[in-house]
Motif scaffolding. Structure first.
Motif, PDB file in Angstrom:
ATOM      1  N   CYS A 159       0.853  -1.135   0.033  1.00 28.55           N
ATOM      2  CA  CYS A 159       0.061   0.103  -0.172  1.00 28.55           C
ATOM      3  C   CYS A 159       0.977   1.256   0.050  1.00 28.55           C
ATOM      4  N   ALA A 160       1.902   1.166   0.753  1.00 26.34           N
ATOM      5  CA  ALA A 160       2.963   2.406   0.894  1.00 26.34           C
ATOM      6  C   ALA A 160       3.625   2.544  -0.263  1.00 26.34           C
ATOM      7  N   GLY A 161       3.931   1.561  -0.867  1.00 25.08           N
ATOM      8  CA  GLY A 161       4.694   1.703  -2.287  1.00 25.08           C
ATOM      9  C   GLY A 161       3.819   1.914  -3.414  1.00 25.08           C
ATOM     10  N   SER A 162       2.499   1.631  -3.317  1.00 22.46           N
ATOM     11  CA  SER A 162       1.588   2.049  -4.505  1.00 22.46           C
ATOM     12  C   SER A 162       1.510   3.621  -4.476  1.00 22.46           C
ATOM     13  N   ALA A 163       1.101   4.141  -3.100  1.00 21.99           N
ATOM     14  CA  ALA A 163       1.091   5.344  -2.644  1.00 21.99           C
ATOM     15  C   ALA A 163       2.357   6.190  -3.311  1.00 21.99           C
ATOM     16  N   LEU A 164       3.388   5.606  -3.164  1.00 20.33           N
ATOM     17  CA  LEU A 164       4.743   6.218  -3.635  1.00 20.33           C
ATOM     18  C   LEU A 164       4.823   6.409  -4.980  1.00 20.33           C
ATOM     19  N   MET A 165       4.433   5.150  -5.819  1.00 16.71           N
ATOM     20  CA  MET A 165       4.304   5.199  -7.299  1.00 16.71           C
ATOM     21  C   MET A 165       3.463   6.509  -7.893  1.00 16.71           C
ATOM     22  N   LEU A 166       2.295   6.445  -7.016  1.00 19.34           N
ATOM     23  CA  LEU A 166       1.288   7.180  -7.482  1.00 19.34           C
ATOM     24  C   LEU A 166       1.826   8.863  -7.160  1.00 19.34           C
ATOM     25  N   TYR A 167       2.517   9.097  -6.253  1.00 19.91           N
ATOM     26  CA  TYR A 167       2.992  10.361  -5.967  1.00 19.91           C
ATOM     27  C   TYR A 167       4.019  10.688  -7.032  1.00 19.91           C
ATOM     28  N   GLU A 168       4.800   9.770  -7.461  1.00 14.97           N
ATOM     29  CA  GLU A 168       5.949  10.061  -8.453  1.00 14.97           C
ATOM     30  C   GLU A 168       5.263  10.468  -9.806  1.00 14.97           C
ATOM     31  N   ILE A 169       4.599   9.701 -10.191  1.00 18.17           N
ATOM     32  CA  ILE A 169       3.560   9.994 -11.432  1.00 18.17           C
ATOM     33  C   ILE A 169       3.187  11.269 -11.608  1.00 18.17           C
ATOM     34  N   ALA A 170       2.284  11.528 -10.352  1.00 23.16           N
ATOM     35  CA  ALA A 170       1.718  12.884 -10.257  1.00 23.16           C
ATOM     36  C   ALA A 170       2.620  13.949 -10.374  1.00 23.16           C
ATOM     37  N   THR A 171       3.598  13.848  -9.723  1.00 23.01           N
ATOM     38  CA  THR A 171       4.640  14.867  -9.521  1.00 23.01           C
ATOM     39  C   THR A 171       5.142  15.087 -11.004  1.00 23.01           C
ATOM     40  N   CYS A 172       5.313  14.038 -11.820  1.00 21.32           N
ATOM     41  CA  CYS A 172       5.879  14.215 -13.121  1.00 21.32           C
ATOM     42  C   CYS A 172       5.063  14.805 -13.897  1.00 21.32           C
ATOM     43  N   LEU A 173       3.546  14.533 -13.614  1.00 19.02           N
ATOM     44  CA  LEU A 173       2.615  15.146 -14.702  1.00 19.02           C
ATOM     45  C   LEU A 173       2.389  16.607 -14.418  1.00 19.02           C
ATOM     46  N   LEU A 174       2.192  16.778 -13.201  1.00 20.25           N
ATOM     47  CA  LEU A 174       2.289  18.505 -12.315  1.00 20.25           C
ATOM     48  C   LEU A 174       3.419  19.175 -13.110  1.00 20.25           C
ATOM     49  N   GLY A 175       4.765  18.556 -13.102  1.00 19.16           N
ATOM     50  CA  GLY A 175       5.795  19.191 -13.703  1.00 19.16           C
ATOM     51  C   GLY A 175       5.704  19.641 -15.014  1.00 19.16           C
ATOM     52  N   ILE A 176       5.368  18.366 -16.058  1.00 22.23           N
ATOM     53  CA  ILE A 176       4.964  18.528 -17.195  1.00 22.23           C
ATOM     54  C   ILE A 176       4.025  19.757 -17.617  1.00 22.23           C
ATOM     55  N   PHE A 177       3.163  19.628 -16.881  1.00 21.02           N
ATOM     56  CA  PHE A 177       1.874  20.791 -16.824  1.00 21.02           C
ATOM     57  C   PHE A 177       2.650  22.246 -16.579  1.00 21.02           C
ATOM     58  N   GLN A 178       3.379  22.326 -15.727  1.00 23.57           N
ATOM     59  CA  GLN A 178       4.093  23.709 -15.493  1.00 23.57           C
ATOM     60  C   GLN A 178       5.234  24.056 -16.259  1.00 23.57           C
ATOM     61  N   GLY A 179       5.403  22.825 -17.104  1.00 20.93           N
ATOM     62  CA  GLY A 179       6.871  23.405 -18.046  1.00 20.93           C
ATOM     63  C   GLY A 179       8.101  22.929 -17.427  1.00 20.93           C
ATOM     64  N   LEU A 180       8.049  22.518 -16.309  1.00 22.26           N
ATOM     65  CA  LEU A 180       9.376  22.167 -15.529  1.00 22.26           C
ATOM     66  C   LEU A 180      10.104  20.906 -15.981  1.00 22.26           C
ATOM     67  N   THR A 181       9.164  20.036 -16.653  1.00 18.61           N
ATOM     68  CA  THR A 181      10.067  18.751 -17.253  1.00 18.61           C
ATOM     69  C   THR A 181       9.387  18.213 -18.618  1.00 18.61           C
ATOM     70  N   TYR A 182       9.692  17.457 -19.012  1.00 17.72           N
ATOM     71  CA  TYR A 182       9.066  16.937 -20.198  1.00 17.72           C
ATOM     72  C   TYR A 182       8.786  15.241 -20.263  1.00 17.72           C
ATOM     73  N   TRP A 183       7.941  14.765 -21.356  1.00 15.78           N
ATOM     74  CA  TRP A 183       7.285  13.396 -20.994  1.00 15.78           C
ATOM     75  C   TRP A 183       8.469  12.499 -21.158  1.00 15.78           C
ATOM     76  N   SER A 184       9.694  12.544 -21.519  1.00 12.50           N
ATOM     77  CA  SER A 184      10.629  11.431 -21.634  1.00 12.50           C
ATOM     78  C   SER A 184      11.040  11.333 -20.416  1.00 12.50           C
ATOM     79  N   ARG A 185      10.974  12.233 -19.378  1.00 10.39           N
ATOM     80  CA  ARG A 185      11.269  12.041 -18.039  1.00 10.39           C
ATOM     81  C   ARG A 185      10.524  11.330 -17.006  1.00 10.39           C
ATOM     82  N   ILE A 186       9.469  10.592 -17.676  1.00  6.80           N
ATOM     83  CA  ILE A 186       8.314  10.091 -16.931  1.00  6.80           C
ATOM     84  C   ILE A 186       8.969   8.827 -16.435  1.00  6.80           C
ATOM     85  N   PHE A 187       9.809   8.111 -17.273  1.00  2.00           N
ATOM     86  CA  PHE A 187      10.409   6.812 -16.876  1.00  2.00           C
ATOM     87  C   PHE A 187      11.592   6.951 -15.783  1.00  2.00           C
TER      88      PHE A 187
END
Length: 220
Positions: A159-187
């Motif tokens: 459960c904690a690891g699943s929440a961690l993965m969701l947190y990392e993916i959501a952080t990446c998506l918010l970074g893409i939306f704000q123009g701080l990172t790009y799609w290739s960085r999601i991996f």
């Protein structure tokens, strides 16, 4: 004549006042002796007279805080310079989410709110949205574990690891939306979550041992 009267008054000895021979009854004296007023100790004097349960609680949460601060220092000083496939660990987030799931919904909800605020103001978080993400995913994972799964290493870390993965993916998506990172960085964010999840497995025995201080057994 007047002068003589004055001399007599001046030379006459003064009468001493007799002490009162009145005493309180015996039952009143006993009550008076048994009465003890409250001590006028300072505000911090109560800390010197804690019960064993209070002392164990302070020790347990003090150990949790010390470990989280140490992990924050390790992440900022050492692990931030170590990159594997463009990714690094996220030690503080993994510790916060792990403790949130371990402590349950009631205690874990308060813990994740306070710890996420401190994590943001420490300057190590990616942004203020990390407060909301940690609170939502941490409380959701804690509720999922407490309602559907039995307490154990696999259930808690899943459960904690699943929440961690969701947190990392959501952080990446918010970074893409704000123009701080790009799609290739999601991996890289996904790999960060996987490495932090592995670290969570190593951190669980230590947190479990600390949680048992004072014979505390979590109530379901």
């Amino acid at each position: 004549m007047a002068q003589r009267k004055r001399n007599k008054r001046a030379s006459a000895p003064r009468r001493s006042r007799r002490k009162s021979s009145f005493t309180l009854p015996a039952f009143l004296q006993r009550k008076r002796a048994d009465f003890k007023p409250d001590s006028n100790g300072g505000r911090w004097s109560g800390l010197l007279h804690m019960t064993n349960a209070q002392r164990d609680t302070w020790l347990k949460w003090g150990s949790y805080v010390a470990i989280c601060v140490l992990l924050c220092m390790i992440q900022d000083v050492i692990m931030s310079k170590v990159h594997i496939f463009g990714a690094t660990t996220d030690l503080v987030v993994s510790a916060i989410l792990l403790l949130t799931v371990m402590e349950g919904v009631e205690v874990g909800s308060l813990f994740v709110l306070i710890s996420s605020l401190l994590y943001y103001f420490s300057g190590s978080s990616p942004g203020p949205y990390s407060i909301i993400l940690l609170a939502v995913f941490g409380i959701g994972a804690s509720m999922l574990r407490q309602v559907y799964l039995h307490r154990g290493l696999i259930a808690i870390t899943f459960c904690a690891g699943s929440a961690l993965m969701l947190y990392e993916i959501a952080t990446c998506l918010l970074g893409i939306f704000q123009g701080l990172t790009y799609w290739s960085r999601i991996f890289s964010f996904v790999f960060t979550g996987m490495m932090s999840w592995a670290f969570m497995l190593a951190l669980y025995p230590l947190f479990h041992r600390i949680g048992l201080i004072g014979g505390n057994i979590w109530k379901e």
